[in-house]
Design an enzyme around this catalytic site. Structure first.
Site, short mmCIF file in Angstrom:
data_model
loop_
_atom_site.label_atom_id
_atom_site.label_comp_id
_atom_site.label_asym_id
_atom_site.label_seq_id
_atom_site.Cartn_x
_atom_site.Cartn_y
_atom_site.Cartn_z
N CYS A 92 0.81 -1.22 0.00
CA CYS A 92 0.00 0.00 0.00
C CYS A 92 0.84 1.27 0.00
O CYS A 92 0.32 2.36 -0.28
CB CYS A 92 -0.97 0.00 1.18
N TYR A 93 2.13 1.14 0.31
CA TYR A 93 3.07 2.27 0.27
C TYR A 93 4.32 1.82 -0.50
O TYR A 93 5.35 1.50 0.09
CB TYR A 93 3.45 2.72 1.68
#
Length: 500
Positions: free
Chosen positions: A131-132
C-alpha cells in the site's frame, strides 16, 4: 470582597472595561493598594519569558505523495526527524543536529525557517509495502504546503533556572553558554519579575487547557512539563500551538558553541486576578526570587552550590563569589520578555484574547523528581588507574628520563618537585623529539607544564571526555595537594570498555 470569576473577567474584556497590567507594574500597585485593593482594581496580570528551551519541537503532517510512501526515515534540510508515528507524520526536535552542518544548524533552525516562510528540502526513505510502494522521496516545501505544523514542547518555561559559573581551569561549552575558567563569568536565564510561573507559584490559574501566548500565536498548556519539580520551585509546562500562526520574532534557532542547538521560545501567560491571594503572588519582584549559583566545572548531576543569589543581583551585571566581583550575562532576553507581556496585554485589551482557567491545575505537591535509575555502579578512576606510577625529579636531564622510560616500558613520566608535587609531564614522544634536536639538558626545557590531571573519585566517562578534548593519551591522578597517586591512560579505558 467577593472573588471574581473568569466569566466576570471575560465579560469585561468583551465590553472593553477590563483592567490589565504587566507583572512589572503589579508590585507598585499592590504596595499602594494592598492585595485586596489590587484584586478589586486589576483583572489580569500578563507575564512573559523568552529564552532557549531545548525540550521543544514540532509535529508535521506532509500529506501523501503519489505513489504513496510510508516514511521510515525523514530529513528536513538534512536534519533527521522522528518518523515512527505513521506514514507521513514526523516529529522534529529542536536539538537534533544536521548531518552535514553539525552544530551550526539543527531542528531549531528548521522550525525557525518554516515560520519565516522559507523553503525546506525533504528527503525520505522507506522499505516499501503493497500500500506504500515508494522507497525514496525528495521534495521542497514551505509551511503553507503542510497540512499541520504543530509546535509541541515537552518542557518549557522553567519557574526559575540555576545560575552557572566554572571554577575549573579550562573553558567549558555548555547549554548555559561558554563558561570561562576560574569563575571568569556567570550566566543565567529566566525573566525574574516577569516569570510566568513565579507570578502564580501555586499554579491556581495555570494547568491543562490554560490559553497562553506562544511565539506570537495563541497556544495552550497541555500538562506538566517533563522534570516538573514544584517542591524546589522548578515547575515546568508542556505547551502546544499552531506553528503556522506564529511570529518569527519569537521563534529563533540558536547554536551554542561546543554544545549544540536550541530553540528560543516566547511564552506569555495571563494571570486572572480572581482573589487577593493571586494579586499578592503577582507582586513578586526580582529581589524576591532566589536561585543557586552552581559550579559547572564539576561534571556531575549534583554540582557544588557556591552561593544563593537574587535576580536583582544578577540583573545588576555583577555578583560577588568568594570576595570577587564576577560579570553576569543573561542567556535569555528580558527585552523580548517585556515585549511579550506587553503584546499579550494589548491582545486582551483589544478583545482578541480571552484567558481560560485550567480544566486541571499543574500539580503543586506530591510530585517526585527522580534521577535516572542506573543498574550497577559507574566505574571511577580509582577502579582503573595504575597505582604504581614512576615519577622523575624536576631538574634531571632528558637522558635520565629516556633511561627510565626504556627500563620501565611506559610512555608517560610525571615530573615532580622536591616537595613531591606534580609540576610537569614527559612522554616518550617528547624525548624522541628532544634527541632528534640534540636537546639533552634539563627536563624543564621540554616538559609540558600545564598538565591535565584526574581525580581518583571521578567517573570514567568524564575522564574519557577530557582525554578526547585535549587529544592526549594519559592523565596523572593527583590528590588535593597535587601529589601523584596514579596514572590513567586511554588504553586502560579501552580495556575497561572491552570487558564491559
Amino acid at each position: 470582597m467577593t472573588d471574581k470569576t473568569i466569566q466576570d473577567i471575560n465579560a469585561k474584556i468583551a465590553n472593553g472595561s477590563v483592567h490589565v497590567v504587566t507583572a512589572e507594574e503589579m508590585p507598585d500597585i499592590v504596595a499602594e493598594l494592598g492585595p485586596v485593593g489590587a484584586a478589586k482594581e486589576i483583572d489580569i496580570v500578563t507575564t512573559g519569558t523568552f529564552g532557549a528551551m531545548c525540550s521543544s519541537g514540532a509535529f508535521f503532517n506532509f500529506g501523501h505523495s503519489d505513489p504513496p510512501i510510508k516514511m521510515q526515515k525523514v530529513w528536513l534540510n538534512d536534519v533527521e526527524a522522528y518518523a515512527g508515528l505513521a506514514a507521513i507524520d514526523a516529529y522534529l526536535g529542536a536539538t537534533q543536529l544536521s548531518k552535514s552542518r553539525g552544530m551550526e544548524y539543527g531542528g531549531a533552525h528548521v522550525i525557525e525557517d518554516l515560520v519565516a516562510g522559507k523553503s525546506i528540502d525533504i528527503h525520505a526513505t522507506a522499505y516499501g509495502t503493497d500500500c506504500y510502494p515508494r522507497k525514496v522521496l525528495d521534495t521542497t516545501v514551505t509551511i503553507d504546503d503542510l497540512n499541520q505544523a504543530t509546535m509541541f514542547n515537552p518542557r518549557n518555561g522553567y519557574q526559575r533556572y540555576n545560575v552557572a559559573t566554572n571554577c575549573s581551569d579550562r573553558t567549558l561549552y555548555t547549554y548555559m553558554g561558554t563558561l570561562l575558567p576560574d569563575c571568569g563569568n556567570v550566566t543565567y536565564s529566566g525573566a525574574g519579575v516577569l516569570s510566568p510561573m513565579y507570578n502564580d507559584p501555586t499554579y491556581q490559574t495555570i494547568g491543562v487547557g490554560s490559553r497562553i501566548f506562544l511565539c506570537g500565536a495563541q497556544g495552550y498548556v497541555t500538562g506538566q512539563g517533563t522534570q516538573h519539580d514544584p517542591a524546589n520551585n522548578f515547575a515546568t509546562m508542556m505547551v502546544q500551538g499552531d506553528l503556522k500562526q506564529m511570529d518569527k520574532k519569537y521563534v529563533r534557532g540558536a547554536s551554542f558553541h561546543g554544545y549544540g542547538t536550541s530553540l528560543y521560545v516566547g511564552i506569555g501567560i495571563p494571570i486572572p486576578i480572581l482573589n487577593a491571594d493571586i494579586a499578592k503572588a503577582t507582586a513578586v519582584t526580582d529581589a524576591d526570587i532566589t536561585v543557586d549559583v552552581l559550579d559547572y566545572g564539576v561534571a556531575r548531576r549534583s554540582r557544588p552550590v557556591l552561593r544563593e543569589v537574587t535576580y536583582e543581583e544578577l540583573k545588576s551585571g555583577m555578583i560577588d563569589i568568594n570576595g570577587r566581583e564576577i560579570t553576569t550575562s543573561p542567556m535569555s532576553s528580558f527585552h523580548d520578555a517585556r515585549a511579550i507581556a506587553g503584546e499579550l496585554k494589548d491582545w486582551i485589551q483589544k478583545g482578541t484574547f480571552y484567558p481560560t482557567l485550567p480544566v486541571e491545575r499543574l500539580p503543586n505537591t506530591g510530585v517526585e523528581f527522580k534521577p535516572m535509575k542506573q543498574i550497577g555502579e559507574q566505574p571511577t578512576v580509582a577502579d582503573v588507574m595504575a597505582q604504581r606510577v614512576t615519577t622523575i625529579q624536576q631538574g634531571l636531564t632528558v637522558e635520565n628520563a629516556a633511561k627510565m622510560i626504556m627500563e620501565g616500558n611506559f610512555n608517560h613520566l610525571p615530573v615532580v618537585s622536591d616537595e613531591d608535587r606534580l609540576v610537569g609531564i614527559i612522554t616518550a614522544w617528547d624525548i624522541a623529539k628532544a634527541v632528534a634536536k640534540n636537546k639533552r639538558d634539563k627536563l624543564d626545557d621540554i616538559m609540558t607544564r600545564a598538565v591535565v590531571t584526574a581525580d581518583a573519585t571521578e567517573p570514567i566517562d568524564i575522564v574519557a571526555r577530557r582525554l578526547e578534548q585535549h587529544n592526549i593519551s594519559a592523565l596523572p591522578v593527583v590528590d588535593k595537594h597535587s601529589r601523584v597517586r596514579g596514572i590513567i591512560t586511554s588504553d586502560d579505558i579501552s580495556k575497561l570498555v572491552a570487558r564491559r
